[in-house]
Write a protein that holds these residues in place. Structure first.
Motif, PDB file in Angstrom:
ATOM      1  N   LYS B  17       0.841  -1.199   0.000  1.00  0.00           N
ATOM      2  CA  LYS B  17       0.000   0.000   0.000  1.00  0.00           C
ATOM      3  C   LYS B  17       0.874   1.246   0.000  1.00  0.00           C
ATOM      4  O   LYS B  17       2.009   1.222   0.463  1.00  0.00           O
ATOM      5  CB  LYS B  17      -0.992  -0.023   1.155  1.00  0.00           C
ATOM      6  CG  LYS B  17      -0.415   0.099   2.527  1.00  0.00           C
ATOM      7  CD  LYS B  17      -1.539   0.019   3.552  1.00  0.00           C
ATOM      8  CE  LYS B  17      -0.968   0.192   4.943  1.00  0.00           C
ATOM      9  NZ  LYS B  17      -1.964   0.136   5.994  1.00  0.00           N
ATOM     10  N   ARG B  18       0.312   2.328  -0.514  1.00  0.00           N
ATOM     11  CA  ARG B  18       1.167   3.450  -0.889  1.00  0.00           C
ATOM     12  C   ARG B  18       1.631   4.283   0.302  1.00  0.00           C
ATOM     13  O   ARG B  18       0.887   4.520   1.250  1.00  0.00           O
ATOM     14  CB  ARG B  18       0.429   4.368  -1.870  1.00  0.00           C
ATOM     15  CG  ARG B  18       0.163   3.743  -3.202  1.00  0.00           C
ATOM     16  CD  ARG B  18      -0.053   4.784  -4.270  1.00  0.00           C
ATOM     17  NE  ARG B  18      -0.821   5.924  -3.777  1.00  0.00           N
ATOM     18  CZ  ARG B  18      -0.974   7.038  -4.474  1.00  0.00           C
ATOM     19  NH1 ARG B  18      -0.427   7.165  -5.671  1.00  0.00           N
ATOM     20  NH2 ARG B  18      -1.680   8.034  -3.976  1.00  0.00           N
ATOM     21  N   ASP B  21       0.017   7.999   0.707  1.00  0.00           N
ATOM     22  CA  ASP B  21      -1.379   8.215   1.077  1.00  0.00           C
ATOM     23  C   ASP B  21      -1.631   8.900   2.420  1.00  0.00           C
ATOM     24  O   ASP B  21      -2.583   9.672   2.522  1.00  0.00           O
ATOM     25  CB  ASP B  21      -2.132   6.872   1.029  1.00  0.00           C
ATOM     26  CG  ASP B  21      -2.278   6.362  -0.402  1.00  0.00           C
ATOM     27  OD1 ASP B  21      -1.764   7.029  -1.320  1.00  0.00           O
ATOM     28  OD2 ASP B  21      -2.894   5.304  -0.593  1.00  0.00           O
ATOM     29  N   PRO B  22      -0.850   8.630   3.477  1.00  0.00           N
ATOM     30  CA  PRO B  22      -1.201   9.266   4.752  1.00  0.00           C
ATOM     31  C   PRO B  22      -1.363  10.781   4.658  1.00  0.00           C
ATOM     32  O   PRO B  22      -2.300  11.347   5.220  1.00  0.00           O
ATOM     33  CB  PRO B  22      -0.030   8.855   5.659  1.00  0.00           C
ATOM     34  CG  PRO B  22       0.374   7.515   5.137  1.00  0.00           C
ATOM     35  CD  PRO B  22       0.229   7.639   3.636  1.00  0.00           C
ATOM     36  N   LEU B  24      -2.150  12.437   1.969  1.00  0.00           N
ATOM     37  CA  LEU B  24      -3.227  12.784   1.038  1.00  0.00           C
ATOM     38  C   LEU B  24      -4.609  12.543   1.640  1.00  0.00           C
ATOM     39  O   LEU B  24      -5.561  13.268   1.344  1.00  0.00           O
ATOM     40  CB  LEU B  24      -3.073  11.977  -0.263  1.00  0.00           C
ATOM     41  CG  LEU B  24      -1.787  12.251  -1.053  1.00  0.00           C
ATOM     42  CD1 LEU B  24      -1.594  11.205  -2.144  1.00  0.00           C
ATOM     43  CD2 LEU B  24      -1.820  13.641  -1.670  1.00  0.00           C
ATOM     44  N   ILE B  25      -4.737  11.534   2.467  1.00  0.00           N
ATOM     45  CA  ILE B  25      -6.060  11.233   3.037  1.00  0.00           C
ATOM     46  C   ILE B  25      -6.363  12.089   4.261  1.00  0.00           C
ATOM     47  O   ILE B  25      -7.472  12.064   4.775  1.00  0.00           O
ATOM     48  CB  ILE B  25      -6.192   9.732   3.425  1.00  0.00           C
ATOM     49  CG1 ILE B  25      -5.094   9.312   4.393  1.00  0.00           C
ATOM     50  CG2 ILE B  25      -6.227   8.853   2.184  1.00  0.00           C
ATOM     51  CD1 ILE B  25      -5.176   7.856   4.844  1.00  0.00           C
ATOM     52  N   GLN B  26      -5.373  12.858   4.712  1.00  0.00           N
ATOM     53  CA  GLN B  26      -5.613  13.717   5.863  1.00  0.00           C
ATOM     54  C   GLN B  26      -5.597  15.205   5.518  1.00  0.00           C
ATOM     55  O   GLN B  26      -5.657  16.055   6.418  1.00  0.00           O
ATOM     56  CB  GLN B  26      -4.551  13.456   6.946  1.00  0.00           C
ATOM     57  CG  GLN B  26      -4.600  12.032   7.490  1.00  0.00           C
ATOM     58  CD  GLN B  26      -3.584  11.833   8.594  1.00  0.00           C
ATOM     59  OE1 GLN B  26      -3.849  12.141   9.755  1.00  0.00           O
ATOM     60  NE2 GLN B  26      -2.421  11.340   8.231  1.00  0.00           N
ATOM     61  N   GLY B  27      -5.494  15.504   4.232  1.00  0.00           N
ATOM     62  CA  GLY B  27      -5.470  16.918   3.838  1.00  0.00           C
ATOM     63  C   GLY B  27      -4.166  17.603   4.216  1.00  0.00           C
ATOM     64  O   GLY B  27      -4.135  18.807   4.436  1.00  0.00           O
ATOM     65  N   TYR B  31      -0.447  21.136  -2.532  1.00  0.00           N
ATOM     66  CA  TYR B  31      -0.539  21.411  -3.966  1.00  0.00           C
ATOM     67  C   TYR B  31      -0.156  22.880  -4.171  1.00  0.00           C
ATOM     68  O   TYR B  31      -0.046  23.642  -3.198  1.00  0.00           O
ATOM     69  CB  TYR B  31      -1.959  21.132  -4.468  1.00  0.00           C
ATOM     70  CG  TYR B  31      -2.386  19.692  -4.283  1.00  0.00           C
ATOM     71  CD1 TYR B  31      -2.237  18.764  -5.303  1.00  0.00           C
ATOM     72  CD2 TYR B  31      -2.910  19.255  -3.067  1.00  0.00           C
ATOM     73  CE1 TYR B  31      -2.614  17.435  -5.133  1.00  0.00           C
ATOM     74  CE2 TYR B  31      -3.286  17.931  -2.881  1.00  0.00           C
ATOM     75  CZ  TYR B  31      -3.137  17.026  -3.916  1.00  0.00           C
ATOM     76  OH  TYR B  31      -3.503  15.718  -3.743  1.00  0.00           O
ATOM     77  N   ASP B  34      -1.805  25.652  -2.372  1.00  0.00           N
ATOM     78  CA  ASP B  34      -1.713  25.609  -0.914  1.00  0.00           C
ATOM     79  C   ASP B  34      -0.465  26.342  -0.409  1.00  0.00           C
ATOM     80  O   ASP B  34      -0.262  26.479   0.788  1.00  0.00           O
ATOM     81  CB  ASP B  34      -1.642  24.147  -0.429  1.00  0.00           C
ATOM     82  CG  ASP B  34      -2.831  23.321  -0.900  1.00  0.00           C
ATOM     83  OD1 ASP B  34      -3.856  23.925  -1.274  1.00  0.00           O
ATOM     84  OD2 ASP B  34      -2.731  22.088  -0.900  1.00  0.00           O
ATOM     85  N   VAL B 258       0.997  17.173  -7.164  1.00  0.00           N
ATOM     86  CA  VAL B 258       0.365  17.532  -8.443  1.00  0.00           C
ATOM     87  C   VAL B 258      -0.907  16.705  -8.616  1.00  0.00           C
ATOM     88  O   VAL B 258      -0.865  15.474  -8.554  1.00  0.00           O
ATOM     89  CB  VAL B 258       1.333  17.326  -9.628  1.00  0.00           C
ATOM     90  CG1 VAL B 258       0.630  17.540 -10.955  1.00  0.00           C
ATOM     91  CG2 VAL B 258       2.522  18.275  -9.502  1.00  0.00           C
ATOM     92  N   GLY B 259      -2.018  17.403  -8.819  1.00  0.00           N
ATOM     93  CA  GLY B 259      -3.327  16.764  -8.822  1.00  0.00           C
ATOM     94  C   GLY B 259      -3.753  16.234 -10.172  1.00  0.00           C
ATOM     95  O   GLY B 259      -4.804  16.585 -10.701  1.00  0.00           O
ATOM     96  N   GLY B 508       0.654  11.159  -9.005  1.00  0.00           N
ATOM     97  CA  GLY B 508      -0.356  10.147  -8.715  1.00  0.00           C
ATOM     98  C   GLY B 508       0.101   8.737  -8.995  1.00  0.00           C
ATOM     99  O   GLY B 508      -0.586   7.776  -8.664  1.00  0.00           O
TER     100      GLY B 508
END
Lengths: 152, 788
Positions: B17-18, B21-22, B24-27, B31, B34, B258-259, B508
């Motif tokens: 698992k990536r 992610d931690p 990215l999933i918590q805001g 970017y 921001d 980068v989104g 991504g």
């Protein structure tokens, strides 16, 4: 300028804002909560989704003044006491994100979905997150993540 | 020998698992929008609302007078600080100013720029600029444009021809000399010829994060830092330096989080040049962030190529020859790679088949539309679509199973490396094996029976299949003006942890995870001890970027080679420490030891510490453990696959619904199957989007009709069935990893297999081909009008 008081992630925030200030920009620029993203400005993509009084809402088409008195939860407020929310964990486990830009809004929409329907079918999940666009994943791993979170 | 220490698992090939992610999933990720720099001012662009016109007057008085406005620039003023924008292809190109100086050539082209204290004031001020135009006729229709009607857009490009005619294939020399003998012979021998005009429509890439840039020129230091939502910060650095009279040592380019990119963030855009130049001129940080309406007009579009295809065959299904006339609508200007994209369509016209003679000709045409450039697949989905649609039509004409037709014509495994008629050398492949697995997984026979049963009940159900082969892993340098290599650096830190850099800047793709897996295995250390850095030219010494499904095949190999160099040196230190022969050493489980004697070794960290305080210093060694590698592949890689779909069309409304999508892809060796599946899913989603609901539409005035997500449909979760994936594995000999690349694959097979299914569903109406997208109204007319 208008005075507002919004409870954001459990903390009362008072501010003087321009009446036209979008809730997204209030969160991002005045509170530095940059986990809420802007993707389209027209309420299609859902990247800006937050919870307002527990219900998912697209913060790019709400003025900050309209949220006066409300309780807002952003992605930064979802984990509690250092513990990830079940949906955050599930998105991580199931590879439910790639670039991550839609992810905060997607997770918060899924929170709302599971509150209303704790055991959704796959079709109900797909319908439930259809107000949120993801251009990376093709949604399948997102659906898997919501299913995992629903299994508990 | 038994040991009680837990053994670290090998990670390459595992569904890890990536690690991204931690945050990215918590805001917690940053970017470009921001990021804030003290004193930052915002840009807004005034954009043309006509498609073609001569600017007769720009009145910026009201805008300049607004409270909070720092500066206003017209196109002429911008031209003083931003030279015409360079392109990355060898074709002739008209001057292209970042902000139009006298003539606007597409709706949305910038005509003036505002600098203001916040984005609201900047937008207000841009809206307050008044521009008058002498309207010129809008060039919208592609085939009319080729005749120079209703206008010529660039005076030095007669008939709007950006690229007049490039021939390729059998009988075409390196000097473009043409010998028609073989192609004429193929068509003379034909017992059946399939001919069809096909449109591969214009698409909007639509990363959910639009573009954005923050340029910060520091006058005291004479240096520029530029953050941008880009796929390739090193190319950005090169261009920003050149355009601002700075050295590459004086520019630091950063791709933060980068989104999404999908090819549209390869190009270096006018907004980036303008932000940098204004920051340099005013000495303040400048931010610009695209809104969605801007993205639809200001970010490059993809595809938009017309194909006239002729396929010659014998009645037993043997393909004899292929002619393909390609006409690309590239919009108003050449961007970085615009002119090169359709050449990839040419290159891949050989598809997966033994075709004795092929002739492709390519013309590229200017129109008054947003310029095109790379979009996921970039030229290869177009080739796949044209050839596979023709193969499907041939199967239908011959009343053959489409799989049997393919089987009869495949390039065979023993023929690799296979030199195609188009000049490519396919590295490796086993197309039949891949197709057979797809047919098995789809239960092809049962699927046909299911379709027939549904049809017997009056339902409009169809099935379709398609093969694809794509070109990935770009280089070598002869094929890329940027250089066709990738770079990596690997450092073993003093505490035994590993820092590595890669020039393959992800958006991504999960390189922090996959590259971490590779190094963890290479050095026998835990994944948690490896950090992968990317996206900052001050940290990553050199790089090209992430596009063309190259980051694993090229960037991953550079990492592997750099790791190998460091490991060889570390083995020398360990050999000195252990009084052993370096060739006998094993790196495993966080230790370095003599093979067969793990207890006698040293920990990885102990060896690292010794390398930095080497007392004594082994003869011939410098202290430290850090090295780098460039990798340039000798050839591209050619992944392939087979996609099968089942689709139903509502007889009453014409609405199509995708019922099944079965994909078997072969990208060689996979580092992380979980991430690979995600890449395939995403590619399929974009391919299905193109086939079924996506289309950029202009009206006859050159106005973009699909200018927001309210009008341009990108797929939602309800638009898809559950995709059924599987893989065959044919490693490439082109790189030591055997990895081919997988980022774009899903966009290739999906479009032709879905259109084939739609045609199959509507077979009772005699329809032979349907142009994408499968708009319900179009299908309804076939059902109720009886004609295509």
């Amino acid at each position: 300028m208008a005075q507002i008081s919004i409870t954001v992630n459990g903390k009362v925030r008072k501010a003087d804002v321009e009446p036209r200030l979008l809730l997204t920009h209030f969160l991002r620029e005045q509170l530095n909560l940059t986990g809420t993203h802007l993707g389209c400005d027209t309420s299609q993509c859902g990247a800006c989704t937050v919870l307002i009084d527990g219900r998912s809402a697209k913060s790019c088409t709400i003025f900050a003044v309209q949220a006066d008195g409300a309780a807002v939860t952003t992605i930064e407020g979802l984990a509690k006491d250092g513990q990830l929310h079940a949906l955050q964990t599930a998105f991580w486990e199931e590879h439910g994100l790639q670039c991550g830009y839609c992810t905060p809004g997607m997770i918060l929409s899924a929170v709302d979905l599971l509150q209303k329907n704790p055991k959704p079918s796959e079709q109900q999940i797909r319908e439930g997150i259809s107000g949120n666009y993801c251009r990376c994943t093709g949604y399948q791993h997102i659906v898997n993540a919501v299913q995992r979170a629903a299994r508990g | 020998m038994a040991t009680t220490t837990p053994v670290l698992p090998k990670l390459v090939g595992q569904r890890v698992k990536r690690r991204e992610d931690p945050r990215l999933i918590q805001g917690l990720a940053s970017y470009v929008d921001d990021i804030k720099v003290a004193g930052m001012q915002y840009l807004a662009f005034k954009r043309s609302d006509v498609a073609h016109g001569r600017i007769t007057r720009i009145d910026t008085t009201a805008a300049a007078a607004m409270d909070g406005v720092e500066a206003v620039f017209t196109g002429a003023q911008i031209a003083e600080i931003v030279p015409p924008m360079p392109i990355g292809t060898p074709f002739p190109s008209p001057a292209h100013h970042a902000v139009a100086v006298d003539v606007v050539r597409y709706a949305g082209e910038p005509v003036a720029v505002v600098v203001a204290r916040d984005r609201y004031v900047a937008r207000d001020a841009a809206d307050a600029i008044v521009v008058s135009y002498e309207r010129l006729p809008a060039v919208v229709d592609l085939e009319q444009a080729m005749t120079g009607k209703p206008a010529v857009i660039h005076k030095d490009f007669a008939n709007n021809l950006a690229v007049a005619l490039v021939p390729g294939g059998t009988g075409v020399g390196a000097d473009y000399s043409v010998d028609d003998t073989a192609i004429n012979k193929a068509f003379a021998a034909a017992e059946v010829v399939i001919s069809q005009r096909m449109v591969n429509q214009r698409l909007a890439p639509t990363a959910i994060e639009g573009r954005g840039v923050l340029a910060h020129y520091e006058p005291g230091r004479g240096t520029m830092t530029i953050w941008s939502s880009t796929q390739n910060p090193h190319i950005l650095r090169t261009m920003i330096a050149a355009m601002n009279g700075l050295g590459q040592d004086q520019v630091r380019a950063i791709a933060p989080e980068v989104g999404g990119g999908f090819g549209a963030k390869i190009n270096i855009y006018g907004e980036e040049y303008v932000a940098a130049a204004i920051s340099k001129k005013l000495g303040v940080p400048i931010k610009w962030v695209e809104d969605r309406s801007e993205a639809f007009v200001a970010t490059t579009h993809g595809r938009d190529i017309l194909g006239y295809i002729d396929l010659a065959a014998k009645r037993d299904g043997t393909v004899l020859g292929l002619k393909l006339r390609l006409i690309a609508d590239i919009g108003a200007y050449n961007m970085l790679l615009t002119a090169a994209i359709p050449t990839l369509t040419m290159l891949m016209a050989n598809a997966t088949y033994n075709i004795p003679a092929i002739r492709v000709t390519l013309t590229e045409v200017f129109t008054n539309k947003t310029p095109t450039d790379a979009y996921r697949g970039a030229g290869r989905p177009e080739a796949t679509y044209f050839v596979e649609r023709a193969m499907d039509m041939l199967a239908r004409e011959l009343n053959m199973d489409p799989a049997d037709l393919r089987r009869k014509n495949f390039i065979q495994p023993y023929q690799f490396p296979f030199a195609t008629q188009m000049g490519a050398v396919y590295d490796s492949g086993d197309y039949e094996k891949c197709m057979d697995l797809a047919l098995k997984n789809a239960k092809w026979k049962e699927l046909k029976a299911e379709r027939d049963a549904a049809k017997a009940k009056g339902r409009l159900v169809g099935i379709g299949m398609a093969m694809y082969v794509e070109v990935c892993g770009l280089g070598p340098s002869s094929s890329l003006p940027t250089g066709g290599w990738e770079h990596s650096g690997v450092t073993i830190e003093r505490d035994g942890r590993i820092t590595a850099t890669t020039g393959a800047s992800p958006h991504g793709q999960g390189n922090e995870t996959t590259f971490g897996q590779m190094l963890a295995d290479q050095f026998g250390v835990p994944l948690e001890h490896v950090t992968i850095l990317h996206g900052d030219t001050s940290i990553v010494k050199q790089g090209i970027g992430t596009f063309g499904s190259r980051s694993q095949a090229v960037g991953g190999t550079a990492l592997h080679l750099a790791g190998g160099k460091v490991k060889a040196k570390m083995a020398k230190f360990a050999a000195a420490l252990l009084e052993a022969n370096e060739d006998d050493l094993v790196f495993e489980n966080g230790r370095v030891f003599v093979k067969g004697a793990p207890a006698s070794g040293k920990s990885f960290a102990e060896v690292a510490a010794y390398a930095y305080v080497p007392v004594p210093l082994p003869p011939g060694l410098e202290p430290g453990l850090s090295d780098e590698a460039f990798f340039e592949p000798a050839n591209n890689t050619y992944p392939f696959g087979c996609h099968i779909s089942m689709l139903e069309i509502d007889r009453e409304t014409g609405e199509p619904k995708l019922l099944k999508l079965i994909a078997v892809d072969d990208a060689g060796n996979l580092i992380n199957p979980l991430i690979v599946e995600g890449q395939i899913h995403g590619g399929l989603a974009q391919g299905i989007g193109q086939a079924m609901i996506e289309e950029v539409v202009y009206n006859s005035d050159g106005q973009l009709v699909t200018g927001s997500f309210m009008d341009y449909a990108i797929p939602r979760a309800i638009d898809f069935p559950r995709f059924e994936l599987d893989f065959t594995c044919t490693p490439t000999p082109v790189n030591p990893l055997g990895a081919k690349g997988v980022g774009e694959a899903g966009t290739l097979g999906s479009t032709p297999c879905i259109v084939a299914a739609a045609v199959d569903a509507l077979s009772e109406f005699g329809v032979k081909h349907i142009d994408m997208m499968l708009r319900p109204e179009k299908l309804w007319r076939i059902i109720h009008g009886g004609k295509s």
